[in-house]
Design an enzyme around this catalytic site. Structure first.
Site, mmCIF file in Angstrom:
data_model
loop_
_atom_site.group_PDB
_atom_site.id
_atom_site.type_symbol
_atom_site.label_atom_id
_atom_site.label_comp_id
_atom_site.label_asym_id
_atom_site.label_seq_id
_atom_site.Cartn_x
_atom_site.Cartn_y
_atom_site.Cartn_z
ATOM 1 N N SER A 1 3.549 -2.560 10.287
ATOM 2 C CA SER A 1 5.003 -2.664 10.458
ATOM 3 C C SER A 1 5.568 -4.023 10.033
ATOM 4 C CB SER A 1 5.408 -2.325 11.895
ATOM 5 O OG SER A 1 5.009 -1.006 12.213
ATOM 6 N N ASN B 1 0.873 -1.175 0.000
ATOM 7 C CA ASN B 1 0.000 0.000 0.000
ATOM 8 C C ASN B 1 0.910 1.224 0.000
ATOM 9 O OD1 ASN B 1 -1.791 2.049 0.525
ATOM 10 N ND2 ASN B 1 -2.297 1.370 2.605
ATOM 11 N N GLU C 1 -5.294 -5.284 10.609
ATOM 12 C CA GLU C 1 -4.247 -4.287 10.826
ATOM 13 C C GLU C 1 -4.490 -3.564 12.142
ATOM 14 O OE1 GLU C 1 -2.302 -3.017 6.911
ATOM 15 O OE2 GLU C 1 -4.087 -1.812 7.150
ATOM 16 N N GLU D 1 -6.467 4.484 8.062
ATOM 17 C CA GLU D 1 -6.226 5.916 7.806
ATOM 18 C C GLU D 1 -7.467 6.563 7.181
ATOM 19 O OE1 GLU D 1 -2.528 5.327 5.776
ATOM 20 O OE2 GLU D 1 -1.621 4.762 7.685
ATOM 21 N N HIS E 1 -9.372 1.058 5.145
ATOM 22 C CA HIS E 1 -8.061 1.219 5.790
ATOM 23 C C HIS E 1 -8.194 2.154 6.990
ATOM 24 C CE1 HIS E 1 -3.908 2.367 6.519
ATOM 25 N NE2 HIS E 1 -3.594 1.237 5.918
ATOM 26 N N GLY F 1 2.676 1.832 10.831
ATOM 27 C CA GLY F 1 3.629 2.926 10.677
ATOM 28 C C GLY F 1 4.354 3.283 11.963
ATOM 29 N N LYS G 1 0.118 4.275 -0.218
ATOM 30 C CA LYS G 1 -0.493 5.452 0.427
ATOM 31 C C LYS G 1 -0.292 6.691 -0.442
ATOM 32 C CE LYS G 1 0.039 3.100 4.781
ATOM 33 N NZ LYS G 1 0.176 3.145 6.219
HETATM 34 P P1 PGA Z 1 2.965 -0.056 7.650
HETATM 35 O O1 PGA Z 1 1.502 0.212 7.056
HETATM 36 O O2 PGA Z 1 3.474 -1.296 6.998
HETATM 37 O O3 PGA Z 1 3.761 1.173 7.249
HETATM 38 O O4 PGA Z 1 2.819 -0.192 9.116
HETATM 39 C C1 PGA Z 1 0.606 -0.847 6.897
HETATM 40 C C2 PGA Z 1 -0.674 -0.348 6.290
HETATM 41 O O5 PGA Z 1 -1.068 0.778 6.585
HETATM 42 O O6 PGA Z 1 -1.315 -1.055 5.499
#
Ligand code: PGA
Length: 249
Positions: free
Chosen positions: A213, A9, A167, A97, A95, A173, A11
């Site tokens: 992560s 992803n 997740e 976010e 997601h 992140g 983003k």
């Molecule tokens: P990350 O993000 O691997 O940077 O933790 C995962 C995601 O948001 O799908």
């Protein structure tokens, strides 16, 4: 047998040009891999150019959202019908976010999911608890209500076109990943929810990704867990060597 699925992803990283260059490099590195599904989700702006750059590739293109309608007066909306026309294969829905910054709700994810499926696209549906929810012992309640809300009215026959990404919000992140056991525990719980709502066979077939992560250093242990079938990766999907290592875990 559930085919592993590794998705990047991106983003709001990588311009159109950067996305195309990156996709071409990945394509070279990941050529010929067929025992796992490889998905990348660039910015919407780059979907078309990346798909052109990946003709005949084993890498599939996803978008990071899709609308619940195919057309209409929805300024800035992204129609799954238009995505389908471009050759997009997957849409990531719900997601954290989007939930956090764009007020995404399970009800909207559900409507989006139905429309994505109607357009013969596949979906990666994200669920996950916050740190506060985990610490107050509410993880299972939260996951259950998210799965229930997102899957309302989704038929058994649609499940093969859906991947669920667990997740935990506190792991996205942050560099703090769930331990493989912690992740697997929730995956097993999700599989149980699918068994209850549908049946044991459907639960055994649906693919569950872990996200939060995931890095080349921890993917092997995660993928060794019985209920983890893939990874949805943000940060570590943005570098060639790192995404290559993730796919080749
Ligand atoms: P990350 O993000 O691997 O940077 O933790 C995962 C995601 O948001 O799908």
């Amino acid at each position: 047998m559930r085919k592993p699925i590794i998705a990047g992803n991106w983003k709001m990283y990588k311009s159109v040009k950067e996305s195309v260059d990156f996709a071409k490099q990945l394509n070279e590195k990941l050529k010929g891999i067929v025992d796992r599904e490889i998905v990348i989700a660039p910015t919407f702006l780059a979907a078309s150019s990346v798909i052109d750059a990946l003709r005949f590739s084993n890498i599939r293109v996803a978008t990071q959202d899709a609308h619940w309608e195919n057309e209409g007066a929805y300024t800035s909306g992204i129609s799954p019908a238009f995505l389908k026309e471009l050759g997009v294969k997957f849409a990531i829905l719900g997601h954290s976010e989007k939930r956090q910054y764009d007020n995404e709700t399970d009800e909207r994810v559900n409507r989006k999911l139905k429309n994505v499926l109607r357009n013969d696209l596949k979906a990666i549906v994200c669920v996950g608890e916050t740190l506060q929810e985990r610490e107050s012992g509410k993880t299972e309640n939260i996951i259950e209500s998210q799965v229930k809300g997102c899957f309302e009215g989704i038929g058994l026959g649609d499940l093969s076109n859906i991947v669920i990404a667990y997740e935990p919000v506190w792991a996205i992140g942050t560099g703090k990943n769930a331990t493989p056991e912690q992740a697997n525990e929730v995956h097993a719980f999700i599989r149980g929810l699918i068994a209850k709502k549908y049946n044991a066979e459907a639960a055994g077939n649906i693919r569950l990704q872990y996200g939060g992560s995931v890095k080349p250093e921890n993917i092997k242990q995660l993928m060794a867990q019985p209920d983890i079938d893939g990874a949805l990766v943000g940060g570590a999907s943005l570098k060639i060597d790192s995404f290559e290592a993730l796919v080749k875990f």
